[in-house]
Design a protein around this motif. Sequence first.
Motif, short mmCIF file in Angstrom:
data_model
loop_
_atom_site.label_atom_id
_atom_site.label_comp_id
_atom_site.label_asym_id
_atom_site.label_seq_id
_atom_site.Cartn_x
_atom_site.Cartn_y
_atom_site.Cartn_z
N PRO A 1 0.80 -1.23 0.00
CA PRO A 1 0.00 0.00 0.00
C PRO A 1 0.84 1.28 0.00
O PRO A 1 0.48 2.25 -0.66
N LEU A 2 1.97 1.27 0.69
CA LEU A 2 2.81 2.47 0.73
C LEU A 2 3.33 2.81 -0.66
O LEU A 2 3.24 3.95 -1.11
N GLN A 3 3.85 1.82 -1.37
CA GLN A 3 4.35 2.07 -2.72
C GLN A 3 3.20 2.45 -3.67
O GLN A 3 3.35 3.35 -4.50
N PHE A 4 2.07 1.79 -3.51
CA PHE A 4 0.92 2.11 -4.36
C PHE A 4 0.51 3.58 -4.19
O PHE A 4 0.37 4.30 -5.18
N ALA B 1 -7.01 18.26 -4.81
CA ALA B 1 -7.66 17.77 -3.59
C ALA B 1 -7.43 16.27 -3.42
O ALA B 1 -7.15 15.79 -2.31
N ARG B 2 -7.54 15.51 -4.51
CA ARG B 2 -7.30 14.07 -4.43
C ARG B 2 -5.85 13.77 -4.07
O ARG B 2 -5.57 12.89 -3.27
N ARG B 3 -4.94 14.53 -4.66
CA ARG B 3 -3.52 14.35 -4.37
C ARG B 3 -3.24 14.63 -2.90
O ARG B 3 -2.48 13.91 -2.25
N ALA B 4 -3.87 15.67 -2.35
CA ALA B 4 -3.68 16.00 -0.94
C ALA B 4 -4.14 14.85 -0.05
O ALA B 4 -3.49 14.51 0.95
N ALA B 5 -5.27 14.23 -0.40
CA ALA B 5 -5.77 13.09 0.38
C ALA B 5 -4.79 11.92 0.32
O ALA B 5 -4.51 11.28 1.34
N VAL B 6 -4.26 11.66 -0.86
CA VAL B 6 -3.29 10.57 -1.02
C VAL B 6 -2.02 10.89 -0.24
O VAL B 6 -1.45 10.01 0.42
N GLU C 1 9.76 9.01 -9.41
CA GLU C 1 9.79 8.10 -10.56
C GLU C 1 8.43 8.05 -11.25
O GLU C 1 8.34 8.11 -12.48
N ALA C 2 7.37 7.94 -10.47
CA ALA C 2 6.02 7.88 -11.04
C ALA C 2 5.65 9.20 -11.70
O ALA C 2 5.03 9.21 -12.78
N LYS C 3 6.03 10.31 -11.09
CA LYS C 3 5.70 11.62 -11.65
C LYS C 3 6.39 11.82 -12.99
O LYS C 3 5.76 12.26 -13.97
N VAL C 4 7.66 11.49 -13.07
CA VAL C 4 8.42 11.67 -14.31
C VAL C 4 7.84 10.80 -15.43
O VAL C 4 7.63 11.26 -16.55
N CYS D 1 0.79 6.71 -6.72
CA CYS D 1 -0.40 7.49 -7.07
C CYS D 1 -0.15 8.98 -6.85
O CYS D 1 -0.55 9.81 -7.67
N ALA D 2 0.50 9.32 -5.75
CA ALA D 2 0.80 10.74 -5.47
C ALA D 2 1.66 11.33 -6.58
O ALA D 2 1.43 12.45 -7.03
N GLY D 3 2.65 10.58 -7.03
CA GLY D 3 3.50 11.05 -8.12
C GLY D 3 2.72 11.23 -9.42
O GLY D 3 2.86 12.24 -10.12
N ARG D 4 1.88 10.26 -9.74
CA ARG D 4 1.07 10.36 -10.96
C ARG D 4 0.10 11.53 -10.88
O ARG D 4 -0.10 12.25 -11.86
N MET D 5 -0.49 11.72 -9.70
CA MET D 5 -1.43 12.83 -9.54
C MET D 5 -0.72 14.19 -9.62
O MET D 5 -1.30 15.15 -10.12
N SER D 6 0.51 14.25 -9.17
CA SER D 6 1.29 15.49 -9.31
C SER D 6 1.50 15.82 -10.79
O SER D 6 1.33 16.96 -11.21
N ALA D 7 1.87 14.80 -11.55
CA ALA D 7 2.07 15.02 -12.99
C ALA D 7 0.75 15.41 -13.66
O ALA D 7 0.73 16.32 -14.51
#
Length: 130
Positions: free
Chosen positions: A33-36, A64-69, A91-94, A40-46
């Motif tokens: 769950p931590l990696q997931f 707002a969703r990113r803040a919750a994550v 890594e996910a954001k890039v 997700c936070a990285g993807r939502m930032s992008a």
Amino acid sequence: MGGLKTYLSLLMLLCALAGPSAARAGNDVPDNPLQFFATCAGRMSALMEHQWLVDGPASDLTKARRAAVLDVVASITPAGQEAQVMAWRIEAKVAHAALLGASRHGTAQSRASAARQAAGLISPCEAYLS
């Protein structure tokens, strides 16, 4: 983080993992769950940064969703794991930013393919927040 905020964040995580919307979306509890959630936070930032360019109002919901994550990530990150969590986020954001960029440039077929792939990667994240 205060005790009540930590408790509420963990409660939100448990509800998200067991929630009916996640089950309807076909999501099981993530193996890590931590990696997931960090991914997700990285993807939502992008996505949020992409939306600033192409769909400003949509970026407010993503923010707002990113803040919750990020609250969930902060509440479940063990001491000493912060660098690993940040690496997963970056890594996910890039990678997601590259997909979103490809969805705006190139041939029509490559743009559509990149957009579908980006949407497919962000949908499990959003399913836990619905």
